[in-house]
Write a protein that holds these residues in place. Structure first.
Motif, PDB file in Angstrom:
ATOM      1  N   PHE A  69       0.836  -1.183   0.000  1.00  0.00           N
ATOM      2  CA  PHE A  69       0.000   0.000   0.000  1.00  0.00           C
ATOM      3  C   PHE A  69       0.880   1.246   0.000  1.00  0.00           C
ATOM      4  CE2 PHE A  69      -2.474  -3.394   1.639  1.00  0.00           C
ATOM      5  CZ  PHE A  69      -3.811  -3.108   1.425  1.00  0.00           C
ATOM      6  N   LEU A  70       0.435   2.275  -0.690  1.00  0.00           N
ATOM      7  CA  LEU A  70       1.109   3.577  -0.678  1.00  0.00           C
ATOM      8  C   LEU A  70       0.051   4.593  -0.285  1.00  0.00           C
ATOM      9  CD1 LEU A  70       2.038   6.385  -2.174  1.00  0.00           C
ATOM     10  CD2 LEU A  70       3.830   4.938  -1.207  1.00  0.00           C
ATOM     11  N   VAL A  71       0.219   5.263   0.876  1.00  0.00           N
ATOM     12  CA  VAL A  71      -0.785   6.194   1.379  1.00  0.00           C
ATOM     13  C   VAL A  71      -0.189   7.594   1.517  1.00  0.00           C
ATOM     14  CG1 VAL A  71      -1.996   4.365   2.603  1.00  0.00           C
ATOM     15  CG2 VAL A  71      -0.273   5.716   3.808  1.00  0.00           C
ATOM     16  N   ARG A  72      -1.065   8.570   1.517  1.00  0.00           N
ATOM     17  CA  ARG A  72      -0.664   9.975   1.604  1.00  0.00           C
ATOM     18  C   ARG A  72      -0.528  10.362   3.076  1.00  0.00           C
ATOM     19  NH1 ARG A  72      -1.013  14.458  -1.856  1.00  0.00           N
ATOM     20  NH2 ARG A  72      -1.618  16.454  -0.924  1.00  0.00           N
ATOM     21  N   LYS A  73       0.679  10.648   3.504  1.00  0.00           N
ATOM     22  CA  LYS A  73       0.922  11.058   4.888  1.00  0.00           C
ATOM     23  C   LYS A  73       0.798  12.574   5.018  1.00  0.00           C
ATOM     24  CE  LYS A  73       4.226  10.389   8.677  1.00  0.00           C
ATOM     25  NZ  LYS A  73       3.260   9.709   9.565  1.00  0.00           N
ATOM     26  N   SER A  74       1.273  13.289   3.981  1.00  0.00           N
ATOM     27  CA  SER A  74       1.126  14.745   3.917  1.00  0.00           C
ATOM     28  C   SER A  74       1.210  15.140   2.444  1.00  0.00           C
ATOM     29  CB  SER A  74       2.230  15.446   4.721  1.00  0.00           C
ATOM     30  OG  SER A  74       3.469  15.355   4.046  1.00  0.00           O
ATOM     31  N   ALA A  75       1.154  16.411   2.166  1.00  0.00           N
ATOM     32  CA  ALA A  75       1.207  16.870   0.775  1.00  0.00           C
ATOM     33  C   ALA A  75       2.532  16.534   0.108  1.00  0.00           C
ATOM     34  CB  ALA A  75       0.967  18.381   0.722  1.00  0.00           C
ATOM     35  N   THR A  76       3.574  16.349   0.898  1.00  0.00           N
ATOM     36  CA  THR A  76       4.901  16.081   0.327  1.00  0.00           C
ATOM     37  C   THR A  76       5.445  14.707   0.681  1.00  0.00           C
ATOM     38  OG1 THR A  76       5.965  17.122   2.251  1.00  0.00           O
ATOM     39  CG2 THR A  76       5.509  18.524   0.331  1.00  0.00           C
ATOM     40  N   THR A  77       4.752  13.962   1.551  1.00  0.00           N
ATOM     41  CA  THR A  77       5.292  12.693   2.044  1.00  0.00           C
ATOM     42  C   THR A  77       4.312  11.552   1.817  1.00  0.00           C
ATOM     43  OG1 THR A  77       6.541  13.846   3.769  1.00  0.00           O
ATOM     44  CG2 THR A  77       6.229  11.483   4.040  1.00  0.00           C
ATOM     45  N   ALA A  78       4.802  10.475   1.212  1.00  0.00           N
ATOM     46  CA  ALA A  78       4.031   9.248   1.026  1.00  0.00           C
ATOM     47  C   ALA A  78       4.551   8.190   1.988  1.00  0.00           C
ATOM     48  CB  ALA A  78       4.155   8.755  -0.404  1.00  0.00           C
ATOM     49  N   GLN A  79       3.674   7.272   2.389  1.00  0.00           N
ATOM     50  CA  GLN A  79       4.068   6.214   3.322  1.00  0.00           C
ATOM     51  C   GLN A  79       3.801   4.848   2.713  1.00  0.00           C
ATOM     52  OE1 GLN A  79       2.267   6.460   7.190  1.00  0.00           O
ATOM     53  NE2 GLN A  79       3.556   4.835   8.060  1.00  0.00           N
ATOM     54  N   LEU A  80       4.819   4.009   2.707  1.00  0.00           N
ATOM     55  CA  LEU A  80       4.673   2.624   2.276  1.00  0.00           C
ATOM     56  C   LEU A  80       4.179   1.810   3.459  1.00  0.00           C
ATOM     57  CD1 LEU A  80       7.195   0.608   0.137  1.00  0.00           C
ATOM     58  CD2 LEU A  80       6.201  -0.405   2.189  1.00  0.00           C
ATOM     59  N   ARG A  81       3.125   0.998   3.232  1.00  0.00           N
ATOM     60  CA  ARG A  81       2.541   0.240   4.331  1.00  0.00           C
ATOM     61  C   ARG A  81       2.183  -1.178   3.889  1.00  0.00           C
ATOM     62  NH1 ARG A  81      -0.774   3.746   8.597  1.00  0.00           N
ATOM     63  NH2 ARG A  81       0.629   2.487   9.873  1.00  0.00           N
TER      64      ARG A  81
END
Length: 318
Positions: A228-240
């Protein structure tokens, strides 16, 4: 009664050659490959480096049927460009473990996306039934011409899995796999499965299709992996929630799923990727490190019925 297989007749040979000319032209193999300065062979070598876990030169050369000297020159050019890293092989001093650097992955990502787009373009004009006919025909050709196939009656296992968007039931499968695998292999209790279930539920409830993705990996029609790739902030993505079923390990699929996340994050303009993992997950940590992720935080904690060390990793994208 003779069991000798007769030689193919000239008409059959001519038909194969005509198909080869048609197909190489249709996929653009005669043009500058994927609109890049690299040759088809260069890109194939880069693909192997990106998708194999801990590859060595002899392994890549055998897979692609390349002369050792020719492959060595390609690898030397990659190293000079800053795309290739070498590490001593722990079991064989004659060989080095190869990996793409962060710059190498950055160079490969647009080529992989271009190849994916072109393959999609070939199938786009076809109906669902016609697409399946094409896929079945390709499977038949590969099965019959692959000298390593187990038998004429048993289809050879495909070298790569199919990655697709999730459908109903897939997210539940992801939660189940995390619960079963981590309990069996690491002794983690149901607290971990509850955590994964919460994360999965949040993904479904708050899904932002423009900025987030999930990939489900199928092998021989069976679910074997996800990320999964989710939006953590406008500039940061999080792999989960990267997960692989045991039967899918050793195929480079964990690397491939991670690469999909990185490529998507780059296309969406994220400047950084982050992820949280544990120090005991050696295979996953190896995948992240090989792609340029850096360990930024490490903290012991008690959780899931174990004494663990949680880790935060980051990758700068721009």
């Amino acid at each position: 009664m003779s069991n000798t297989i007769p030689s193919p007749d000239p008409a059959a040979v001519k038909a194969v050659r005509e198909f080869n000319r048609f197909y190489t032209a249709r996929i653009g193999a005669l043009d500058p490959y994927l609109d890049s300065v690299m040759s088809l062979t260069d890109v194939r070598v880069m693909y192997e480096l990106a998708h194999r876990e801990k590859p060595v030169a002899s392994e890549i050369g055998k897979a692609l049927g390349l002369d050792a000297g020719y492959l060595s020159r390609i690898l030397r050019r990659f190293a000079q460009a800053g795309w290739l890293a070498r590490q001593p092989h722990p079991d064989d001093a004659r060989q080095s473990l190869l990996s793409l650097t962060e710059a190498g992955h950055a160079a490969f990502a647009p080529l992989q996306q271009k190849s994916r787009d072109e393959a999609g373009g070939l199938l786009a004009p076809l109906s669902a039934a016609e697409r399946q006919q094409v896929l079945d025909a390709m499977g038949t050709v590969r099965r019959l011409l692959d000298p390593a196939r187990p038998s004429t009656k048993t289809p050879a296992r495909p070298a790569t899995a199919v990655l697709r968007d999730p459908t109903p039931g897939d997210i539940g499968w992801v939660v189940q796999q995390h619960g079963e695998i981590y309990a069996r292999e690491y002794g983690w209790n149901s607290e971990f499965e509850a955590l994964v279930a919460d994360i999965a539920a949040q993904f479904l409830r708050k899904f932002q299709p423009e900025w987030e993705r999930c990939w489900i990996a199928d092998l021989n029609g069976e679910r074997v992996g996800a990320v999964f790739l989710v939006r953590k902030s406008a500039t940061t993505a999080q792999l989960r929630m990267l997960i692989l079923a045991p039967q899918a390990r050793g195929l480079g699929l964990g690397a491939r799923l991670t690469d999909e996340c990185i490529a998507f994050a780059r296309r969406k303009g994220y400047r950084k990727m982050v992820l949280w993992t544990n120090s005991c997950l050696a295979a996953a940590r190896g995948i992240y490190a090989a792609r340029g992720f850096r360990l930024t935080k490490s903290q012991p904690y008690e959780g899931f019925g174990q004494q663990l060390v949680g880790e935060t990793w980051e990758l700068k994208l721009g």
